[in-house]
Design an enzyme around this catalytic site. Structure first.
Site, PDB file in Angstrom:
ATOM      1  N   ILE A   1       0.847  -1.204   0.000  1.00  0.00           N
ATOM      2  CA  ILE A   1       0.000   0.000   0.000  1.00  0.00           C
ATOM      3  C   ILE A   1       0.881   1.253   0.000  1.00  0.00           C
ATOM      4  CG2 ILE A   1      -1.925   1.204   1.120  1.00  0.00           C
ATOM      5  CD1 ILE A   1      -2.733  -1.508   2.365  1.00  0.00           C
ATOM      6  N   GLY A  28       9.417  -5.105   2.103  1.00  0.00           N
ATOM      7  CA  GLY A  28       9.295  -4.154   0.986  1.00  0.00           C
ATOM      8  C   GLY A  28      10.221  -4.503  -0.172  1.00  0.00           C
ATOM      9  N   ALA A  68       3.606  -2.296   8.811  1.00  0.00           N
ATOM     10  CA  ALA A  68       3.102  -3.260   9.798  1.00  0.00           C
ATOM     11  C   ALA A  68       3.115  -4.663   9.216  1.00  0.00           C
ATOM     12  CB  ALA A  68       1.679  -2.889  10.188  1.00  0.00           C
ATOM     13  N   TYR A  92      -3.508  -9.546  15.230  1.00  0.00           N
ATOM     14  CA  TYR A  92      -3.276  -8.483  14.233  1.00  0.00           C
ATOM     15  C   TYR A  92      -4.227  -7.309  14.491  1.00  0.00           C
ATOM     16  CZ  TYR A  92      -3.749  -5.946   9.873  1.00  0.00           C
ATOM     17  OH  TYR A  92      -3.836  -4.937   8.941  1.00  0.00           O
ATOM     18  N   HIS A 124      -2.858 -13.695   0.692  1.00  0.00           N
ATOM     19  CA  HIS A 124      -4.092 -12.986   0.327  1.00  0.00           C
ATOM     20  C   HIS A 124      -4.802 -13.648  -0.850  1.00  0.00           C
ATOM     21  CE1 HIS A 124      -1.979  -9.683   2.578  1.00  0.00           C
ATOM     22  NE2 HIS A 124      -3.126  -9.803   3.211  1.00  0.00           N
ATOM     23  N   ARG A 145     -10.306 -20.783   8.345  1.00  0.00           N
ATOM     24  CA  ARG A 145      -9.002 -20.344   8.828  1.00  0.00           C
ATOM     25  C   ARG A 145      -9.226 -19.625  10.164  1.00  0.00           C
ATOM     26  NH1 ARG A 145      -5.726 -16.060   5.097  1.00  0.00           N
ATOM     27  NH2 ARG A 145      -7.432 -14.734   5.804  1.00  0.00           N
ATOM     28  N   GLY A 150      -9.322 -17.164  13.090  1.00  0.00           N
ATOM     29  CA  GLY A 150      -9.231 -15.700  13.167  1.00  0.00           C
ATOM     30  C   GLY A 150     -10.044 -14.962  12.106  1.00  0.00           C
TER      31      GLY A 150
HETATM   32  N1  UDP Z   1      -9.132 -16.889   1.747  1.00  0.00           N
HETATM   33  C1  UDP Z   1      -9.309 -18.148   1.210  1.00  0.00           C
HETATM   34  N2  UDP Z   1      -8.222 -18.816   0.749  1.00  0.00           N
HETATM   35  C2  UDP Z   1      -6.971 -18.289   0.763  1.00  0.00           C
HETATM   36  C3  UDP Z   1      -6.797 -17.002   1.286  1.00  0.00           C
HETATM   37  C4  UDP Z   1      -7.899 -16.326   1.773  1.00  0.00           C
HETATM   38  O1  UDP Z   1     -10.418 -18.684   1.192  1.00  0.00           O
HETATM   39  O2  UDP Z   1      -6.031 -18.970   0.334  1.00  0.00           O
HETATM   40  C5  UDP Z   1     -10.286 -16.158   2.274  1.00  0.00           C
HETATM   41  C6  UDP Z   1     -10.152 -15.777   3.742  1.00  0.00           C
HETATM   42  O3  UDP Z   1     -10.665 -16.790   4.558  1.00  0.00           O
HETATM   43  C7  UDP Z   1     -10.985 -14.496   3.792  1.00  0.00           C
HETATM   44  C8  UDP Z   1     -10.834 -13.888   2.402  1.00  0.00           C
HETATM   45  O4  UDP Z   1     -10.384 -14.942   1.567  1.00  0.00           O
HETATM   46  O5  UDP Z   1     -12.324 -14.792   3.969  1.00  0.00           O
HETATM   47  C9  UDP Z   1      -9.837 -12.761   2.347  1.00  0.00           C
HETATM   48  O6  UDP Z   1      -8.645 -13.197   2.963  1.00  0.00           O
HETATM   49  P1  UDP Z   1      -7.300 -12.403   2.830  1.00  0.00           P
HETATM   50  O7  UDP Z   1      -6.242 -13.227   3.496  1.00  0.00           O
HETATM   51  O8  UDP Z   1      -7.079 -12.032   1.403  1.00  0.00           O
HETATM   52  O9  UDP Z   1      -7.554 -11.049   3.617  1.00  0.00           O
HETATM   53  P2  UDP Z   1      -8.015 -10.798   5.145  1.00  0.00           P
HETATM   54  O10 UDP Z   1      -9.528 -10.703   5.084  1.00  0.00           O
HETATM   55  O11 UDP Z   1      -7.506 -11.907   5.992  1.00  0.00           O
HETATM   56  O12 UDP Z   1      -7.389  -9.489   5.472  1.00  0.00           O
END
Ligand code: UDP
Length: 330
Positions: free
Chosen positions: A12, A36, A75, A141, A189, A282, A284
């Protein structure tokens, strides 16, 4: 304005550097390249290779550069990792941020823009989220970002600082000219992983959780273009002239988008199939997070240019298609 950008070589931050240049400001980058990329910093932009926790380096920078405002993007940002290694997050996201804020105090730099997150809300009782809703993070986080928000409030109350904390929803996409984009290591992500899976250079995409109380049983998020986020950081400058300003803004499009919606968008934009594996939830992850960003619209005149997932994914696709190995420096 001369703006110090902590984390200016990151995802970002590097987009914000370009938006600052385009708006006629002078960015100065502070980055230790833990995550970075040197190639993400445009030629001609002053660069300080140092960490946030390095008080002596911060003193040198503030002594030699007449900084008007600090933006802080440096961060750690992986929800899953923060659950497994919380101290890493508290040391960098909280303790090192306090070192930066204290250096600003010593040198009389009073304007601060902070990257906060929708993860500070935890599992919301109501959607879309407005800024006044309760904050109860469910992962370290989000907690580290909330800790800093609270410290900022106290500093603003004491008139030591004027700040804006932007609670980002899901930052996504890449510069429209394809020059810079997302390159995390490890990448966790959704959008880059889905694109990489479609390109055949990453494993099949795991869909985390197919039993959520959402329309298609996968998580809902609010994906907002990284350049739109960056523009808000500049739109807030005037508001920071007021001593002790303490501003909080949600930054999102307000469009709830599921994991399956993202997969469909990647398939449509790339013309490729995303191989998928269904996996457990996942740890959290809240089921749904999306913004009511009316406050930023009203007070900053901020309106995202990218309002839906497909054009956002299109910019990401352009970046990953031409740079499948990202910056190639890892
Ligand atoms: N997600 C997923 N598979 C992946 C990575 C992410 O299904 O390999 C899902 C994750 O559970 C969340 C959404 O995609 O619901 C976005 O996750 P990301 O890690 O991109 O961003 P976050 O929401 O954690 O900041």
């Amino acid at each position: 304005m001369k703006v110090l950008i902590a984390g200016g070589a990151g995802y970002i931050g590097s987009h914000c550097v370009r938006q600052l240049l385009a708006a006629g400001h002078e960015p100065v980058v502070l980055d230790n390249f833990a995550y970075g990329h040197r190639a993400a910093v445009p030629r001609g932009v002053k660069l300080h290779d140092a960490g946030l926790a390095d008080a002596a380096a911060l003193d040198r920078i503030f002594k030699t550069e007449p900084i008007d405002l600090v933006m802080h993007f440096a961060a750690f940002c992986y929800v899953g990792e923060s659950v497994k290694a919380p101290m890493k997050y508290y040391l960098n996201n909280v303790a090192a941020t306090y070192t930066l804020l204290d250096a600003m105090r010593r040198h009389g730099v009073k304007k601060f823009v902070f990257s906060s997150t929708c993860a500070t809300y935890g599992v919301p009782a109501k959607l879309p989220l407005t800024e006044d809703m309760p904050q109860a993070p469910i992962n370290p986080y989000g907690q580290t970002k909330l800790d800093v928000e609270n410290a900022l409030k106290a500093l603003a109350h004491a008139k030591e600082i004027s700040f804006a904390a932007f609670r980002y929803f899901n930052a996504a996409g890449a510069a429209e000219d394809g020059s810079i984009g997302e390159d995390h290591d490890p990448e966790t992500h959704l959008i880059p992983l889905a694109i990489g899976a479609a390109q055949g250079i990453r494993p099949a995409l795991q869909v985390f959780g197919t039993d959520y109380p959402t329309p298609d049983q996968t998580c809902l998020r609010d994906y907002v273009h990284v350049d739109d986020l960056s523009r808000a950081h500049i739109a807030v400058f005037d508001q920071l002239a007021k001593p002790g300003a303490a501003l909080f803004y949600n930054l999102g499009t307000g469009q709830p988008t599921s994991v399956l919606d993202v997969i469909k968008a990647v398939e449509k934009v790339s013309g490729l199939k995303v191989p998928v594996k269904y996996a457990p939830r996942r740890e959290g992850d809240p089921p749904a997070l999306y913004a009511d960003a009316t406050k930023a619209q009203k007070e900053l005149g901020w309106k995202p240019k990218f309002m839906t997932i497909e054009p956002i994914v299109e910019t990401a696709w352009r970046w990953h298609k031409t740079r499948p190995a990202g910056y190639g420096d890892r």
